[in-house]
Every structure is written in C-alpha cells, then in structure tokens.
Design a protein around this motif. Structure first.
Motif, PDB file in Angstrom:
ATOM      1  N   GLU A  22      17.116  -0.879 -24.140  1.00  0.00           N
ATOM      2  CA  GLU A  22      17.895  -0.046 -25.010  1.00  0.00           C
ATOM      3  C   GLU A  22      17.435   0.251 -26.504  1.00  0.00           C
ATOM      4  OE1 GLU A  22      20.741   1.318 -24.679  1.00  0.00           O
ATOM      5  OE2 GLU A  22      20.880   1.131 -22.526  1.00  0.00           O
ATOM      6  N   ARG A  23      16.452  -0.816 -26.794  1.00  0.00           N
ATOM      7  CA  ARG A  23      15.873  -0.446 -28.018  1.00  0.00           C
ATOM      8  C   ARG A  23      14.884   0.644 -28.282  1.00  0.00           C
ATOM      9  NH1 ARG A  23      11.629  -2.595 -31.349  1.00  0.00           N
ATOM     10  NH2 ARG A  23      10.377  -3.421 -29.637  1.00  0.00           N
ATOM     11  N   ILE A  24      14.319   0.822 -27.197  1.00  0.00           N
ATOM     12  CA  ILE A  24      13.537   2.234 -27.193  1.00  0.00           C
ATOM     13  C   ILE A  24      14.294   3.501 -27.520  1.00  0.00           C
ATOM     14  CG2 ILE A  24      12.018   1.131 -25.417  1.00  0.00           C
ATOM     15  CD1 ILE A  24      13.236   2.835 -23.344  1.00  0.00           C
ATOM     16  N   PHE A  25      15.631   3.526 -27.406  1.00  0.00           N
ATOM     17  CA  PHE A  25      16.328   4.644 -27.702  1.00  0.00           C
ATOM     18  C   PHE A  25      16.774   4.551 -28.966  1.00  0.00           C
ATOM     19  CE2 PHE A  25      17.164   4.276 -23.118  1.00  0.00           C
ATOM     20  CZ  PHE A  25      16.711   5.411 -22.815  1.00  0.00           C
ATOM     21  N   GLU A  26      16.589   3.642 -29.790  1.00  0.00           N
ATOM     22  CA  GLU A  26      16.485   3.463 -31.171  1.00  0.00           C
ATOM     23  C   GLU A  26      15.569   4.413 -31.974  1.00  0.00           C
ATOM     24  OE1 GLU A  26      16.922  -0.523 -32.647  1.00  0.00           O
ATOM     25  OE2 GLU A  26      18.279  -1.133 -31.247  1.00  0.00           O
ATOM     26  N   ARG A  27      16.140   4.922 -33.068  1.00  0.00           N
ATOM     27  CA  ARG A  27      15.082   5.839 -33.792  1.00  0.00           C
ATOM     28  C   ARG A  27      13.781   5.075 -34.473  1.00  0.00           C
ATOM     29  NH1 ARG A  27      19.880   9.347 -36.687  1.00  0.00           N
ATOM     30  NH2 ARG A  27      21.008  10.051 -34.967  1.00  0.00           N
ATOM     31  N   PHE A  28      12.696   5.717 -34.484  1.00  0.00           N
ATOM     32  CA  PHE A  28      11.540   5.142 -34.955  1.00  0.00           C
ATOM     33  C   PHE A  28      11.302   3.912 -34.301  1.00  0.00           C
ATOM     34  CE2 PHE A  28      13.340   7.626 -38.786  1.00  0.00           C
ATOM     35  CZ  PHE A  28      12.442   8.494 -38.853  1.00  0.00           C
ATOM     36  N   THR A  29      11.536   3.685 -33.025  1.00  0.00           N
ATOM     37  CA  THR A  29      11.222   2.437 -32.293  1.00  0.00           C
ATOM     38  C   THR A  29       9.986   2.686 -31.522  1.00  0.00           C
ATOM     39  OG1 THR A  29      13.385   1.393 -32.182  1.00  0.00           O
ATOM     40  CG2 THR A  29      11.810   0.828 -30.465  1.00  0.00           C
ATOM     41  N   ARG A  30       8.964   1.912 -31.831  1.00  0.00           N
ATOM     42  CA  ARG A  30       7.550   1.991 -30.881  1.00  0.00           C
ATOM     43  C   ARG A  30       7.447   0.607 -30.449  1.00  0.00           C
ATOM     44  NH1 ARG A  30       6.191   4.830 -35.637  1.00  0.00           N
ATOM     45  NH2 ARG A  30       5.931   7.043 -35.222  1.00  0.00           N
ATOM     46  N   LEU A  31       7.086   0.552 -29.156  1.00  0.00           N
ATOM     47  CA  LEU A  31       6.564  -0.727 -28.673  1.00  0.00           C
ATOM     48  C   LEU A  31       5.354  -0.874 -28.704  1.00  0.00           C
ATOM     49  CD1 LEU A  31       9.137  -0.633 -25.185  1.00  0.00           C
ATOM     50  CD2 LEU A  31       9.478  -1.443 -27.499  1.00  0.00           C
ATOM     51  N   ASP A  32       4.440   0.095 -28.548  1.00  0.00           N
ATOM     52  CA  ASP A  32       3.181   0.234 -28.720  1.00  0.00           C
ATOM     53  C   ASP A  32       2.718   1.030 -29.913  1.00  0.00           C
ATOM     54  OD1 ASP A  32       0.499  -0.074 -29.071  1.00  0.00           O
ATOM     55  OD2 ASP A  32       0.108   0.383 -26.643  1.00  0.00           O
ATOM     56  N   ASP A  33       2.929   0.366 -31.330  1.00  0.00           N
ATOM     57  CA  ASP A  33       2.916   1.066 -32.432  1.00  0.00           C
ATOM     58  C   ASP A  33       1.690   1.875 -32.728  1.00  0.00           C
ATOM     59  OD1 ASP A  33       4.074   1.602 -35.178  1.00  0.00           O
ATOM     60  OD2 ASP A  33       2.309   0.980 -35.649  1.00  0.00           O
ATOM     61  N   ALA A  34       0.400   1.253 -32.498  1.00  0.00           N
ATOM     62  CA  ALA A  34      -0.773   1.949 -32.742  1.00  0.00           C
ATOM     63  C   ALA A  34      -0.980   3.071 -31.822  1.00  0.00           C
ATOM     64  CB  ALA A  34      -1.984   0.930 -32.569  1.00  0.00           C
ATOM     65  N   ARG A  35      -0.801   2.740 -30.558  1.00  0.00           N
ATOM     66  CA  ARG A  35      -1.107   3.921 -29.576  1.00  0.00           C
ATOM     67  C   ARG A  35      -0.059   5.249 -29.653  1.00  0.00           C
ATOM     68  NH1 ARG A  35      -0.247   2.718 -23.407  1.00  0.00           N
ATOM     69  NH2 ARG A  35       1.843   2.325 -23.932  1.00  0.00           N
ATOM     70  N   SER A  36       1.245   4.746 -30.106  1.00  0.00           N
ATOM     71  CA  SER A  36       2.063   5.865 -30.307  1.00  0.00           C
ATOM     72  C   SER A  36       1.691   6.821 -31.612  1.00  0.00           C
ATOM     73  CB  SER A  36       3.455   5.336 -30.679  1.00  0.00           C
ATOM     74  OG  SER A  36       3.690   4.613 -29.492  1.00  0.00           O
ATOM     75  N   ARG A  37       1.268   6.097 -32.986  1.00  0.00           N
ATOM     76  CA  ARG A  37       0.962   6.806 -33.759  1.00  0.00           C
ATOM     77  C   ARG A  37      -0.603   7.604 -33.609  1.00  0.00           C
ATOM     78  NH1 ARG A  37       3.162   5.408 -38.435  1.00  0.00           N
ATOM     79  NH2 ARG A  37       4.301   3.235 -38.448  1.00  0.00           N
ATOM     80  N   ASP A  38      -1.383   7.153 -32.732  1.00  0.00           N
ATOM     81  CA  ASP A  38      -2.468   7.894 -32.493  1.00  0.00           C
ATOM     82  C   ASP A  38      -2.174   9.144 -31.558  1.00  0.00           C
ATOM     83  OD1 ASP A  38      -4.082   5.987 -33.703  1.00  0.00           O
ATOM     84  OD2 ASP A  38      -4.613   4.644 -31.920  1.00  0.00           O
ATOM     85  N   SER A  39      -1.383   9.079 -30.607  1.00  0.00           N
ATOM     86  CA  SER A  39      -1.184  10.268 -29.765  1.00  0.00           C
ATOM     87  C   SER A  39      -0.066  11.179 -30.460  1.00  0.00           C
ATOM     88  CB  SER A  39      -0.445   9.561 -28.676  1.00  0.00           C
ATOM     89  OG  SER A  39       0.685   8.797 -28.902  1.00  0.00           O
ATOM     90  N   GLY A  40       0.299  10.824 -31.656  1.00  0.00           N
ATOM     91  CA  GLY A  40       1.012  11.932 -32.458  1.00  0.00           C
ATOM     92  C   GLY A  40       2.502  11.774 -32.346  1.00  0.00           C
ATOM     93  N   GLY A  41       3.063  10.540 -31.718  1.00  0.00           N
ATOM     94  CA  GLY A  41       4.402  10.098 -31.626  1.00  0.00           C
ATOM     95  C   GLY A  41       5.052   9.858 -32.718  1.00  0.00           C
ATOM     96  N   PRO A  91       9.612  -3.636 -20.960  1.00  0.00           N
ATOM     97  CA  PRO A  91      10.456  -5.175 -20.790  1.00  0.00           C
ATOM     98  C   PRO A  91      11.596  -4.948 -20.691  1.00  0.00           C
ATOM     99  CG  PRO A  91       8.674  -5.109 -22.658  1.00  0.00           C
ATOM    100  CD  PRO A  91       8.695  -3.728 -22.192  1.00  0.00           C
ATOM    101  N   ALA A  92      12.351  -5.724 -19.841  1.00  0.00           N
ATOM    102  CA  ALA A  92      13.960  -5.603 -19.709  1.00  0.00           C
ATOM    103  C   ALA A  92      14.592  -5.670 -20.924  1.00  0.00           C
ATOM    104  CB  ALA A  92      14.234  -6.708 -18.807  1.00  0.00           C
ATOM    105  N   GLY A  93      13.943  -6.520 -22.099  1.00  0.00           N
ATOM    106  CA  GLY A  93      14.804  -6.695 -23.237  1.00  0.00           C
ATOM    107  C   GLY A  93      14.751  -5.527 -24.062  1.00  0.00           C
ATOM    108  N   ASP A  94      14.033  -4.509 -23.750  1.00  0.00           N
ATOM    109  CA  ASP A  94      13.549  -3.352 -24.662  1.00  0.00           C
ATOM    110  C   ASP A  94      14.328  -1.980 -24.140  1.00  0.00           C
ATOM    111  OD1 ASP A  94      12.476  -4.828 -26.725  1.00  0.00           O
ATOM    112  OD2 ASP A  94      10.488  -4.886 -25.622  1.00  0.00           O
TER     113      ASP A  94
END
Length: 344
Positions: A282-301, A277-280
C-alpha cells in the motif's frame, strides 16, 4: 340548589327541634343571591389566575433548568471545538459517559477532527516533499549552469545543454503531476466522459511505447473490446503510469491483459522484476514514495506515478491494487464496464 337529608343524620335533638321524627327525610333548599354568586366567581377567578401564572412560571423554570443541564455537555463540546485552529488541530472534545445522542455527537466530532488532522498532516508532508523534489533538479540545473558560465572556455556546451534540458524536462513532468494531483484532490468531475475501449487503448500504448533504450518486450493480451466510461486522456495516463513503473523495474518482459469479468473491465500490468515486499503493497501508492530511491531518480521517476494512477482509477469509480503474485509485480485495475452500442 336542593339536597335531601335524613333527619337521623342531624341527630335526635336537632330533629326534635325541627319537629320531625328520626326516620323523616328533609329537603334543603339553598338560595344564592346574584351579588353573592358574582363575588364568589370573582374570588375563584382571581385564585385560579394567580395559581395558573405561578404554575406556568414554575414549569418554565423547571424546563429552563432541565434544558440547561441537558445542554451543558453540548456547550462544552462547542467551546472545545471552537478552540481548534489550523495550526493546532489536535484538540479533541470530551465524550460523556452517557451512551446517548450527545455522546454519539462528541464521538463523531472527534472522528471528524481526526480526519482533518490527518489531512493537514498529509498536506504539510506533501508540500515538504514537493519542495524537496523541486529543489533537487533546480540545484543540479543551477550548478551546471554556474560551472559552465565560470569556465566557458573549458565547458562542453552540448553536454551542459543536454543536462539542462534533462533537468528542465524533469521539472516540467513534476509540475504537470502536481497540477494533476491538485485537480484530482479538488474532486473535479471527469472532463468530457465518453465510452472508451480500454483493450484498444492498451494495445495502441503497447505498440507506441518507446523501448529503444531497454531490451524489454511489452505485449498486450485481450479477448475483444473492453468498454469503460471516462476520459480517454486520463485513462491513457493511468495505463501509461503503470507501464512506466513496470519498465523501470522489469527484467525482460511486461505483459498487459484486459478482460471483461462480471460487469467489470479487469486490467493487469505484470513485470518480471524484483517485485514489491508485502509490507509495502500500500505504501507504494503514497505520494513521493520510492522503494529504490536512487534508481527512481536516475530513471526520471517523481514518485507520483502510482499515486496518480490510483486517484485516476477512483475518479472513474474503479480500484487499483497490487496483487500478491510473485515473481515480479502485478497491478490489478478494475473499472466498471460500460454498456455496448446496443445497451441501455
């Protein structure tokens, strides 16, 4: 000493007493004895000395008072700045409504205090996020081991060992990321800089990247050597983090392009996933930021890959941004082009 005087200036009576006419000119001779002259000089010197001392004292008092009045805002700024502590960095100095250098100093100090406050807030948030990230795999690891030890006869030990190994690898990756971020925050110079062909690096990463568990195609498009100056391992880590992020979100295809454009090496990593999303952007470059928290944890991110990638780009005097192109996400990396073997 002599002086010429007209008789009429003395008046008729005095002129008659002197026996001269009114139109006569008189010459007056003044003779001063040495003792009288010395007394006059001594008196004059004393008066001048006392007047000079009084004048100096008056000037010093005026200068001291004026300086104290002028520096009173500086003292207020100093006292307020001294009250700032690490536990409460929200204190700010008063900016005088004078528009002079002291007002500019107060404004600069407030801006510096605000940056320190922001840095302290970011540091506290980072520590809390890191503790949370470490607690999650540790809890999973501890729970699986405790269950296995409580019921050893009913435990699938290969599965328990697999779970423990997976969580341990996650802890190891997180620890390595945290150490790398600490080094980047400390502004450690790039280790052993050299001339690196980013096109060859991207091509080799494309060939060697493991995609056995995902039906994805990963291709690289370059027009020739793209030389940059930096550390090969750190540049490879930068590209791998971008590819890792693309693999987690791509649907079918990931494309890496490397071009030389106007003194820059421009690299893009594009995937055909759901995009950002356009609003995110810059936020995706912040530390510990996940836009899809569950999927990122499952895939090891860990939520640190893009933050590390941007910090590595900045350490190599480049930029990393997310472009607005859709569908999917496209990350744009710009690094200064290094001169070729024949360049200066």
């Amino acid at each position: 000493m002599t002086a010429d005087v007209e008789a009429r200036a003395l008046g008729h009576a005095k002129s008659a007493a002197l026996g001269v006419t009114d139109d006569a000119k008189l010459r007056v001779y003044v003779v001063l004895a040495p003792q009288a002259a010395e007394a006059v000089v001594t008196t004059a010197d004393g008066l001048l000395l006392r007047a000079g001392i009084a004048g100096l004292l008056l000037i010093a008092a005026v200068a001291y008072t004026a300086t104290r009045l002028a520096l009173r805002p500086v003292e207020a700024i100093r006292a307020r700045t001294a009250s700032v502590t690490a536990t409460d960095p929200r204190e700010r100095v008063d900016v005088p409504d004078t528009g002079d250098e002291i007002a500019a100093l107060a404004t600069t100090i407030n801006a510096t205090l605000q940056r320190l406050d922001d840095a302290a807030t970011q540091q506290r948030r980072f520590v809390a996020d890191a503790a949370h990230e470490l607690r999650s795999p540790l809890t999973t690891l501890l729970a699986s081991l405790e269950v296995a030890l409580a019921y050893p006869e009913r435990t699938d030990w290969p599965a328990a060992a697999t779970t423990a190994a997976r969580q341990t690898r996650r802890l190891q990756a997180l620890a390595e990321d945290l150490l790398l971020l600490a080094r980047l925050d400390a502004r450690v110079p790039v280790a052993r800089p050299a001339t690196v062909d980013l096109a060859a690096l991207a091509s080799r990463l494309t060939e060697q990247y493991p995609l056995a568990d995902r039906p994805l195609s990963l291709t690289c498009d370059s027009t020739g050597p793209a030389l940059v100056h930096g550390n090969r391992n750190e540049l490879e880590r930068l590209l791998r983090n971008l590819v890792d992020n693309a693999v987690r979100h791509a649907a079918d295809h990931i494309l890496i392009t490397v071009r030389n454009q106007g003194g820059w090496v421009v690299t893009t990593v594009r995937d055909d996933g759901p995009g950002v999303p356009a609003g995110d952007a810059e936020r995706i470059f912040e530390r510990f930021t996940r836009l899809d928290d569950a999927r990122s944890r499952d895939s090891g991110g860990t939520g640190l890959g893009l933050a590390i990638a941007r910090d590595l780009a900045r350490c190599h005097h480049g930029t990393l941004t997310l472009t607005g192109r859709t569908p999917g996400a496209c990350f744009l990396l710009r690094l200064p082009e290094a001169p070729g073997p024949g360049g200066k």
